[in-house]
Write a protein that holds these residues in place. Structure first.
Motif, PDB file in Angstrom:
ATOM      1  N   VAL A 103       0.859  -1.184   0.000  1.00 35.74           N
ATOM      2  CA  VAL A 103       0.000   0.000   0.000  1.00 35.74           C
ATOM      3  C   VAL A 103       0.900   1.241   0.000  1.00 35.74           C
ATOM      4  O   VAL A 103       1.816   1.335   0.831  1.00 35.74           O
ATOM      5  CB  VAL A 103      -0.917   0.010   1.247  1.00 35.74           C
ATOM      6  CG1 VAL A 103      -1.791   1.249   1.267  1.00 35.74           C
ATOM      7  CG2 VAL A 103      -1.752  -1.262   1.304  1.00 35.74           C
ATOM      8  N   PRO A 104       0.684   2.191  -0.911  1.00 30.28           N
ATOM      9  CA  PRO A 104       1.578   3.356  -0.980  1.00 30.28           C
ATOM     10  C   PRO A 104       1.764   4.074   0.351  1.00 30.28           C
ATOM     11  O   PRO A 104       2.888   4.474   0.686  1.00 30.28           O
ATOM     12  CB  PRO A 104       0.898   4.254  -2.021  1.00 30.28           C
ATOM     13  CG  PRO A 104       0.192   3.293  -2.921  1.00 30.28           C
ATOM     14  CD  PRO A 104      -0.297   2.189  -2.019  1.00 30.28           C
ATOM     15  N   SER A 105       0.689   4.251   1.125  1.00 36.06           N
ATOM     16  CA  SER A 105       0.823   4.967   2.396  1.00 36.06           C
ATOM     17  C   SER A 105       1.678   4.193   3.391  1.00 36.06           C
ATOM     18  O   SER A 105       2.422   4.793   4.189  1.00 36.06           O
ATOM     19  CB  SER A 105      -0.556   5.240   2.998  1.00 36.06           C
ATOM     20  OG  SER A 105      -1.253   4.025   3.243  1.00 36.06           O
ATOM     21  N   ILE A 106       1.596   2.865   3.346  1.00 31.66           N
ATOM     22  CA  ILE A 106       2.406   2.039   4.257  1.00 31.66           C
ATOM     23  C   ILE A 106       3.873   2.081   3.835  1.00 31.66           C
ATOM     24  O   ILE A 106       4.779   2.171   4.678  1.00 31.66           O
ATOM     25  CB  ILE A 106       1.884   0.591   4.290  1.00 31.66           C
ATOM     26  CG1 ILE A 106       0.436   0.560   4.806  1.00 31.66           C
ATOM     27  CG2 ILE A 106       2.766  -0.289   5.143  1.00 31.66           C
ATOM     28  CD1 ILE A 106       0.267   1.060   6.223  1.00 31.66           C
ATOM     29  N   VAL A 107       4.138   2.037   2.535  1.00 29.64           N
ATOM     30  CA  VAL A 107       5.514   2.126   2.052  1.00 29.64           C
ATOM     31  C   VAL A 107       6.088   3.501   2.377  1.00 29.64           C
ATOM     32  O   VAL A 107       7.270   3.622   2.751  1.00 29.64           O
ATOM     33  CB  VAL A 107       5.582   1.825   0.543  1.00 29.64           C
ATOM     34  CG1 VAL A 107       7.009   2.010   0.022  1.00 29.64           C
ATOM     35  CG2 VAL A 107       5.101   0.403   0.263  1.00 29.64           C
ATOM     36  N   ALA A 108       5.271   4.539   2.276  1.00 30.76           N
ATOM     37  CA  ALA A 108       5.739   5.876   2.656  1.00 30.76           C
ATOM     38  C   ALA A 108       6.113   5.915   4.137  1.00 30.76           C
ATOM     39  O   ALA A 108       7.077   6.585   4.532  1.00 30.76           O
ATOM     40  CB  ALA A 108       4.655   6.912   2.356  1.00 30.76           C
ATOM     41  N   GLN A 109       5.369   5.171   4.958  1.00 33.00           N
ATOM     42  CA  GLN A 109       5.695   5.111   6.376  1.00 33.00           C
ATOM     43  C   GLN A 109       7.013   4.376   6.602  1.00 33.00           C
ATOM     44  O   GLN A 109       7.782   4.722   7.506  1.00 33.00           O
ATOM     45  CB  GLN A 109       4.573   4.421   7.147  1.00 33.00           C
ATOM     46  CG  GLN A 109       4.696   4.458   8.652  1.00 33.00           C
ATOM     47  CD  GLN A 109       4.631   5.866   9.211  1.00 33.00           C
ATOM     48  OE1 GLN A 109       4.028   6.740   8.611  1.00 33.00           O
ATOM     49  NE2 GLN A 109       5.261   6.095  10.354  1.00 33.00           N
ATOM     50  N   LEU A 110       7.296   3.362   5.773  1.00 32.05           N
ATOM     51  CA  LEU A 110       8.601   2.694   5.827  1.00 32.05           C
ATOM     52  C   LEU A 110       9.730   3.704   5.602  1.00 32.05           C
ATOM     53  O   LEU A 110      10.747   3.685   6.301  1.00 32.05           O
ATOM     54  CB  LEU A 110       8.682   1.610   4.748  1.00 32.05           C
ATOM     55  CG  LEU A 110       8.306   0.182   5.085  1.00 32.05           C
ATOM     56  CD1 LEU A 110       8.475  -0.686   3.834  1.00 32.05           C
ATOM     57  CD2 LEU A 110       9.144  -0.372   6.223  1.00 32.05           C
ATOM     58  N   VAL A 111       9.544   4.575   4.616  1.00 31.81           N
ATOM     59  CA  VAL A 111      10.565   5.584   4.319  1.00 31.81           C
ATOM     60  C   VAL A 111      10.734   6.524   5.511  1.00 31.81           C
ATOM     61  O   VAL A 111      11.864   6.867   5.892  1.00 31.81           O
ATOM     62  CB  VAL A 111      10.192   6.377   3.051  1.00 31.81           C
ATOM     63  CG1 VAL A 111      11.225   7.471   2.776  1.00 31.81           C
ATOM     64  CG2 VAL A 111      10.093   5.437   1.853  1.00 31.81           C
ATOM     65  N   ALA A 112       9.620   6.930   6.115  1.00 29.33           N
ATOM     66  CA  ALA A 112       9.699   7.816   7.283  1.00 29.33           C
ATOM     67  C   ALA A 112      10.444   7.139   8.428  1.00 29.33           C
ATOM     68  O   ALA A 112      11.253   7.785   9.127  1.00 29.33           O
ATOM     69  CB  ALA A 112       8.286   8.206   7.722  1.00 29.33           C
ATOM     70  N   ARG A 113      10.193   5.846   8.637  1.00 30.24           N
ATOM     71  CA  ARG A 113      10.896   5.118   9.696  1.00 30.24           C
ATOM     72  C   ARG A 113      12.392   5.028   9.396  1.00 30.24           C
ATOM     73  O   ARG A 113      13.229   5.119  10.297  1.00 30.24           O
ATOM     74  CB  ARG A 113      10.298   3.720   9.840  1.00 30.24           C
ATOM     75  CG  ARG A 113       8.904   3.681  10.474  1.00 30.24           C
ATOM     76  CD  ARG A 113       9.000   3.970  11.951  1.00 30.24           C
ATOM     77  NE  ARG A 113       7.807   3.577  12.669  1.00 30.24           N
ATOM     78  CZ  ARG A 113       6.873   4.411  13.106  1.00 30.24           C
ATOM     79  NH1 ARG A 113       7.006   5.713  12.874  1.00 30.24           N
ATOM     80  NH2 ARG A 113       5.821   3.979  13.768  1.00 30.24           N
ATOM     81  N   LEU A 114      12.743   4.835   8.113  1.00 30.44           N
ATOM     82  CA  LEU A 114      14.159   4.789   7.728  1.00 30.44           C
ATOM     83  C   LEU A 114      14.841   6.130   8.022  1.00 30.44           C
ATOM     84  O   LEU A 114      15.944   6.175   8.582  1.00 30.44           O
ATOM     85  CB  LEU A 114      14.292   4.453   6.245  1.00 30.44           C
ATOM     86  CG  LEU A 114      14.177   2.980   5.854  1.00 30.44           C
ATOM     87  CD1 LEU A 114      14.098   2.844   4.337  1.00 30.44           C
ATOM     88  CD2 LEU A 114      15.349   2.170   6.397  1.00 30.44           C
ATOM     89  N   HIS A 115      14.199   7.226   7.647  1.00 27.85           N
ATOM     90  CA  HIS A 115      14.766   8.555   7.916  1.00 27.85           C
ATOM     91  C   HIS A 115      14.971   8.745   9.422  1.00 27.85           C
ATOM     92  O   HIS A 115      16.019   9.245   9.861  1.00 27.85           O
ATOM     93  CB  HIS A 115      13.844   9.644   7.372  1.00 27.85           C
ATOM     94  CG  HIS A 115      14.027   9.927   5.916  1.00 27.85           C
ATOM     95  ND1 HIS A 115      15.159  10.515   5.402  1.00 27.85           N
ATOM     96  CD2 HIS A 115      13.212   9.692   4.847  1.00 27.85           C
ATOM     97  CE1 HIS A 115      15.045  10.640   4.096  1.00 27.85           C
ATOM     98  NE2 HIS A 115      13.875  10.149   3.727  1.00 27.85           N
ATOM     99  N   ALA A 116      13.973   8.351  10.213  1.00 23.72           N
ATOM    100  CA  ALA A 116      14.062   8.526  11.662  1.00 23.72           C
ATOM    101  C   ALA A 116      15.198   7.704  12.262  1.00 23.72           C
ATOM    102  O   ALA A 116      15.793   8.089  13.279  1.00 23.72           O
ATOM    103  CB  ALA A 116      12.735   8.140  12.320  1.00 23.72           C
ATOM    104  N   ALA A 117      15.520   6.569  11.627  1.00 21.36           N
ATOM    105  CA  ALA A 117      16.585   5.701  12.144  1.00 21.36           C
ATOM    106  C   ALA A 117      17.978   6.159  11.749  1.00 21.36           C
ATOM    107  O   ALA A 117      18.970   5.654  12.285  1.00 21.36           O
ATOM    108  CB  ALA A 117      16.355   4.267  11.660  1.00 21.36           C
ATOM    109  N   GLY A 118      18.054   7.104  10.803  1.00 14.83           N
ATOM    110  CA  GLY A 118      19.362   7.604  10.399  1.00 14.83           C
ATOM    111  C   GLY A 118      19.770   7.277   8.978  1.00 14.83           C
ATOM    112  O   GLY A 118      20.915   7.524   8.584  1.00 14.83           O
ATOM    113  N   TRP A 119      18.837   6.706   8.182  1.00 18.61           N
ATOM    114  CA  TRP A 119      19.151   6.437   6.778  1.00 18.61           C
ATOM    115  C   TRP A 119      19.436   7.737   6.045  1.00 18.61           C
ATOM    116  O   TRP A 119      18.797   8.757   6.295  1.00 18.61           O
ATOM    117  CB  TRP A 119      17.971   5.720   6.123  1.00 18.61           C
ATOM    118  CG  TRP A 119      18.107   5.575   4.629  1.00 18.61           C
ATOM    119  CD1 TRP A 119      18.783   4.608   3.960  1.00 18.61           C
ATOM    120  CD2 TRP A 119      17.545   6.442   3.626  1.00 18.61           C
ATOM    121  NE1 TRP A 119      18.692   4.816   2.601  1.00 18.61           N
ATOM    122  CE2 TRP A 119      17.939   5.939   2.373  1.00 18.61           C
ATOM    123  CE3 TRP A 119      16.767   7.599   3.678  1.00 18.61           C
ATOM    124  CZ2 TRP A 119      17.562   6.527   1.182  1.00 18.61           C
ATOM    125  CZ3 TRP A 119      16.396   8.208   2.484  1.00 18.61           C
ATOM    126  CH2 TRP A 119      16.792   7.673   1.250  1.00 18.61           C
TER     127      TRP A 119
END
Length: 225
Positions: free
Chosen positions: A91-107
């Motif tokens: 789901v696009p919104s869920i994948v977008a949340q994956l990206v947000a989690r990556l940014h928050a982790a330091g990606w």
């Protein structure tokens, strides 16, 4: 709404599942019943709940083999007032949340990315492995870098092998995107494989809660039709 997932493996995961259920219930769109136990407990929860009711998976497609098997064991064939939705997937919104989690982790842009999924025995017809690959492709387009899939159990490559492969291919920094709704003991090992960053699970973010409720609304409308 009957939220379903396997919560029998460890207390940390079960607590996180109940926190997710409470967050969904706090929206006050529908009564929420948490069914995070055995097959017998799930059956009892459904049989004791008057309809209309919608069984909603509290896990992602390809993220939890035990929960997939638990949901598959549920037979709603004699309930005209009940139905089940599919686990959340590409789901696009869920994948977008994956990206947000990556940014928050330091990606950082240019870092290698591994999508960490569960792996296990895939039930006929549910296409979970395909959905995980679809998520990896969608994530790759968003972060503009190839995404390797690694598995926590059974299937190959393992998450550690996927991280090592990216490092051999020239990525000194590798981040792990966690394809899970909630935390648990299974994820502790991700923090020990030497990745540069490990993203937190997706729930109970507002995006996840809203998507679960949207599934419930759509299924309730079908029951009323």
């Amino acid at each position: 709404m009957v939220l379903v997932a396997d919560g029998t493996r460890d207390a940390q995961r079960r607590e996180a599942l109940h926190a997710l259920a409470e967050t969904v219930a706090d929206r006050r769109e529908a009564p929420v019943c948490a069914a995070f136990g055995t097959r017998a407990e799930l059956r009892s929860a459904v049989e004791s709940t008057t309809g209309p009711l919608v069984v909603v998976p509290a896990f992602l497609a390809g993220s939890d083999a035990a929960s997939t098997e638990l949901l598959a064991s549920l037979d709603l064939g004699d309930r005209f007032d009940a139905c089940a939705t599919a686990p959340l997937g590409a789901v696009p919104s869920i994948v977008a949340q994956l990206v947000a989690r990556l940014h928050a982790a330091g990606w950082r842009p240019g870092d290698g990315v591994v999508l960490a999924a569960d792996g296990g025995v895939e039930l006929p017809g549910n296409g979970e492995r395909r959905q995980v690959m679809d998520v990896a492709r969608m994530l790759s387009r968003r972060v503009q870098t190839p995404v390797q899939v690694g598995y926590l159990h059974a299937w190959a490559p393992s998450v550690a092998d996927a991280v090592a492969r990216l490092r051999r291919n020239g990525h000194s920094r590798v981040a792990v995107a966690t394809w899970q709704l909630v935390d648990g003991a299974d994820l502790d090992g991700l923090r020990e494989i030497g990745a540069t960053a490990v993203a937190a699970p997706l729930g109970p973010s507002p995006v996840v809660v809203e998507t679960l409720l949207a599934q419930h609304r759509a299924a309730t409308a079908r029951l009323a039709a």
